[in-house]
Motif scaffolding. Structure first.
Motif, PDB file in Angstrom:
ATOM      1  N   ALA A 112     -15.241  35.566 -30.369  1.00  0.00           N
ATOM      2  CA  ALA A 112     -13.575  35.922 -30.333  1.00  0.00           C
ATOM      3  C   ALA A 112     -13.829  36.866 -31.636  1.00  0.00           C
ATOM      4  O   ALA A 112     -14.325  36.954 -32.539  1.00  0.00           O
ATOM      5  N   PRO A 113     -12.443  37.796 -31.486  1.00  0.00           N
ATOM      6  CA  PRO A 113     -12.527  38.925 -32.755  1.00  0.00           C
ATOM      7  C   PRO A 113     -12.165  38.348 -33.866  1.00  0.00           C
ATOM      8  O   PRO A 113     -11.618  37.208 -34.149  1.00  0.00           O
ATOM      9  N   ASP A 114     -12.698  38.990 -34.892  1.00  0.00           N
ATOM     10  CA  ASP A 114     -12.607  38.771 -36.463  1.00  0.00           C
ATOM     11  C   ASP A 114     -11.195  38.367 -36.835  1.00  0.00           C
ATOM     12  O   ASP A 114     -10.946  37.193 -37.515  1.00  0.00           O
ATOM     13  N   ARG A 115     -10.281  39.241 -36.239  1.00  0.00           N
ATOM     14  CA  ARG A 115      -8.727  38.971 -36.831  1.00  0.00           C
ATOM     15  C   ARG A 115      -8.324  37.762 -36.117  1.00  0.00           C
ATOM     16  O   ARG A 115      -7.609  37.071 -36.929  1.00  0.00           O
ATOM     17  N   VAL A 116      -8.865  37.355 -34.908  1.00  0.00           N
ATOM     18  CA  VAL A 116      -8.440  35.994 -34.361  1.00  0.00           C
ATOM     19  C   VAL A 116      -8.900  34.767 -35.184  1.00  0.00           C
ATOM     20  O   VAL A 116      -8.238  33.812 -35.720  1.00  0.00           O
ATOM     21  N   LEU A 117     -10.250  34.687 -35.489  1.00  0.00           N
ATOM     22  CA  LEU A 117     -11.005  33.937 -36.413  1.00  0.00           C
ATOM     23  C   LEU A 117     -10.175  33.749 -37.873  1.00  0.00           C
ATOM     24  O   LEU A 117     -10.088  32.531 -38.465  1.00  0.00           O
ATOM     25  N   ALA A 118      -9.726  34.642 -38.301  1.00  0.00           N
ATOM     26  CA  ALA A 118      -9.067  34.751 -39.596  1.00  0.00           C
ATOM     27  C   ALA A 118      -7.782  34.077 -39.527  1.00  0.00           C
ATOM     28  O   ALA A 118      -7.494  33.318 -40.471  1.00  0.00           O
ATOM     29  N   GLY A 119      -7.079  34.033 -38.249  1.00  0.00           N
ATOM     30  CA  GLY A 119      -5.911  33.304 -38.356  1.00  0.00           C
ATOM     31  C   GLY A 119      -5.776  32.137 -38.142  1.00  0.00           C
ATOM     32  O   GLY A 119      -5.231  31.320 -38.477  1.00  0.00           O
ATOM     33  N   ARG A 120      -7.270  31.643 -37.353  1.00  0.00           N
ATOM     34  CA  ARG A 120      -7.269  30.225 -37.027  1.00  0.00           C
ATOM     35  C   ARG A 120      -7.711  29.508 -38.514  1.00  0.00           C
ATOM     36  O   ARG A 120      -7.348  28.321 -38.303  1.00  0.00           O
ATOM     37  N   ILE A 121      -8.062  29.902 -39.312  1.00  0.00           N
ATOM     38  CA  ILE A 121      -8.368  29.138 -40.463  1.00  0.00           C
ATOM     39  C   ILE A 121      -7.459  28.725 -41.262  1.00  0.00           C
ATOM     40  O   ILE A 121      -7.166  27.656 -41.997  1.00  0.00           O
ATOM     41  N   LYS A 122      -6.183  29.461 -41.258  1.00  0.00           N
ATOM     42  CA  LYS A 122      -5.053  29.051 -41.776  1.00  0.00           C
ATOM     43  C   LYS A 122      -4.388  27.461 -41.321  1.00  0.00           C
ATOM     44  O   LYS A 122      -3.972  26.813 -42.089  1.00  0.00           O
ATOM     45  N   GLY A 123      -4.538  27.295 -40.167  1.00  0.00           N
ATOM     46  CA  GLY A 123      -4.161  26.152 -39.431  1.00  0.00           C
ATOM     47  C   GLY A 123      -5.167  24.864 -39.153  1.00  0.00           C
ATOM     48  O   GLY A 123      -4.640  23.937 -38.706  1.00  0.00           O
ATOM     49  N   ARG A 124      -6.513  25.294 -39.491  1.00  0.00           N
ATOM     50  CA  ARG A 124      -7.476  24.493 -39.332  1.00  0.00           C
ATOM     51  C   ARG A 124      -7.459  22.967 -40.366  1.00  0.00           C
ATOM     52  O   ARG A 124      -7.281  23.309 -41.662  1.00  0.00           O
ATOM     53  N   ARG A 125      -7.581  21.936 -39.787  1.00  0.00           N
ATOM     54  CA  ARG A 125      -7.675  20.605 -40.689  1.00  0.00           C
ATOM     55  C   ARG A 125      -8.802  19.768 -40.171  1.00  0.00           C
ATOM     56  O   ARG A 125      -9.215  19.807 -39.099  1.00  0.00           O
ATOM     57  N   TYR A 126      -9.287  19.307 -41.328  1.00  0.00           N
ATOM     58  CA  TYR A 126     -10.366  18.372 -41.160  1.00  0.00           C
ATOM     59  C   TYR A 126     -10.223  16.967 -41.527  1.00  0.00           C
ATOM     60  O   TYR A 126      -9.396  16.850 -42.553  1.00  0.00           O
ATOM     61  N   SER A 127     -10.572  16.059 -40.659  1.00  0.00           N
ATOM     62  CA  SER A 127     -10.243  14.689 -40.893  1.00  0.00           C
ATOM     63  C   SER A 127     -11.141  14.015 -41.560  1.00  0.00           C
ATOM     64  O   SER A 127     -12.273  13.988 -41.291  1.00  0.00           O
ATOM     65  N   GLU A 128     -10.821  13.344 -42.829  1.00  0.00           N
ATOM     66  CA  GLU A 128     -11.918  12.656 -43.922  1.00  0.00           C
ATOM     67  C   GLU A 128     -12.384  11.257 -43.464  1.00  0.00           C
ATOM     68  O   GLU A 128     -13.389  10.715 -43.670  1.00  0.00           O
ATOM     69  N   ALA A 129     -11.619  10.910 -42.167  1.00  0.00           N
ATOM     70  CA  ALA A 129     -12.045   9.463 -41.566  1.00  0.00           C
ATOM     71  C   ALA A 129     -13.113   9.909 -40.653  1.00  0.00           C
ATOM     72  O   ALA A 129     -13.992   9.092 -40.584  1.00  0.00           O
ATOM     73  N   THR A 130     -12.754  10.841 -39.677  1.00  0.00           N
ATOM     74  CA  THR A 130     -13.774  10.794 -38.705  1.00  0.00           C
ATOM     75  C   THR A 130     -14.860  12.163 -38.545  1.00  0.00           C
ATOM     76  O   THR A 130     -15.687  12.193 -37.802  1.00  0.00           O
ATOM     77  N   GLY A 131     -14.474  13.053 -39.376  1.00  0.00           N
ATOM     78  CA  GLY A 131     -15.213  14.231 -39.393  1.00  0.00           C
ATOM     79  C   GLY A 131     -14.641  15.329 -38.384  1.00  0.00           C
ATOM     80  O   GLY A 131     -15.345  16.397 -38.298  1.00  0.00           O
ATOM     81  N   TRP A 132     -13.612  15.096 -37.580  1.00  0.00           N
ATOM     82  CA  TRP A 132     -13.157  15.873 -36.532  1.00  0.00           C
ATOM     83  C   TRP A 132     -12.458  17.045 -37.080  1.00  0.00           C
ATOM     84  O   TRP A 132     -11.722  16.867 -38.099  1.00  0.00           O
ATOM     85  N   THR A 133     -12.492  18.097 -36.491  1.00  0.00           N
ATOM     86  CA  THR A 133     -11.798  19.202 -36.795  1.00  0.00           C
ATOM     87  C   THR A 133     -10.697  19.608 -36.047  1.00  0.00           C
ATOM     88  O   THR A 133     -10.796  19.521 -34.795  1.00  0.00           O
ATOM     89  N   TYR A 134      -9.383  19.932 -36.593  1.00  0.00           N
ATOM     90  CA  TYR A 134      -8.239  20.130 -35.893  1.00  0.00           C
ATOM     91  C   TYR A 134      -7.710  21.531 -35.948  1.00  0.00           C
ATOM     92  O   TYR A 134      -8.245  22.086 -36.984  1.00  0.00           O
ATOM     93  N   HIS A 135      -6.709  21.805 -35.266  1.00  0.00           N
ATOM     94  CA  HIS A 135      -5.916  23.109 -35.576  1.00  0.00           C
ATOM     95  C   HIS A 135      -4.330  22.713 -35.169  1.00  0.00           C
ATOM     96  O   HIS A 135      -4.002  22.283 -34.378  1.00  0.00           O
TER      97      HIS A 135
END
Length: 225
Positions: A112-135
């Motif tokens: 994926a383009p770098d600009r798309v990746l940079a935008g994705r990290i703003k909404g990325r969330r990590y579950s401390e309970a399960t280790g799953w990554t969401y957006h």
């Protein structure tokens, strides 16, 4: 099959690997999850790698290998998520598998383009309970009434923009030799990761020769949505 899921940070490796693991009944090994588990448990390896992850630097190969190899099931079907990240790691994996008469079946490279990746990290969330990554937009955490993941859902330290830029720069430096290694063996498949998660999953299933309709009946929409 012994599958690898490769790609830059925030491209959706964990989302795709977990979906495929559930739909196809494969064993999922996430380098990030293994590293975070060692850090949270306060192991000697965890303390050693924590400084690298905080700075957004690649963890040295020898430390990654020590953590990943014990999690591989020689006789099973597995998908490695985010490993190998360097050519040296790939060569070490080849040697380890060859010792028990195995080899990598296919390497999937999400792009994926770098600009798309940079935008994705703003909404990325990590579950401390399960280790799953969401957006928050593309694959939001489940609601409490669904009883799927209790959370809490937090931003990871390596989702800091400056840390992310360093990770992305390191990825671009390493991916050429790594992709070339698997491409030269006819094992590399490039997948467009700049689409909705379920569309990416369908492309991967087609690349692996699986019937996406059958997979959908087993829960593809639920897993990806």
């Amino acid at each position: 099959m012994k599958l690898l899921m490769l790609g830059p940070p925030a491209v959706g490796k964990s989302t795709q690997t977990r979906s495929l693991a559930r739909v196809l009944s494969y064993f999922h090994v996430s380098t990030g999850d293994v590293i975070r588990a060692h850090i949270q448990a306060g192991t000697d390896l965890g303390r050693e790698v924590e400084g690298y992850t905080r700075r957004g630097e690649l963890v040295p190969d020898e430390l990654v290998l020590k953590m990943v190899f014990p999690n591989l099931e020689p006789a099973g079907r597995w998908i490695l998520d985010g490993f190998p990240r360097t050519l040296d790691q790939a060569l070490a994996l080849d040697r380890e598998l060859a010792e028990i008469g195995l080899h990598v079946t296919q390497a999937l490279l999400l792009e994926a383009p770098d600009r798309v990746l940079a935008g994705r990290i703003k909404g990325r969330r990590y579950s401390e309970a399960t280790g799953w990554t969401y957006h928050l937009e593309h694959a939001p955490p489940p609601q409490p009434e669904q009883h799927l993941d209790p959370g809490p859902f937090v931003r990871r330290e390596d989702d800091d923009p400056e840390v992310f830029r360093r990770q992305l720069a390191a990825y671009h430096e390493e991916i050429g030799p790594l992709a070339g290694h698997y491409e030269s063996q006819g094992l590399l498949t490039r997948i467009d990761g700049d689409r909705r998660p379920e569309e990416v999953t369908k492309s991967i299933l087609r690349a692996l020769g699986f019937d996406e309709r059958a997979a959908e009946e087993k829960g593809l929409r639920r897993v990806c949505g």
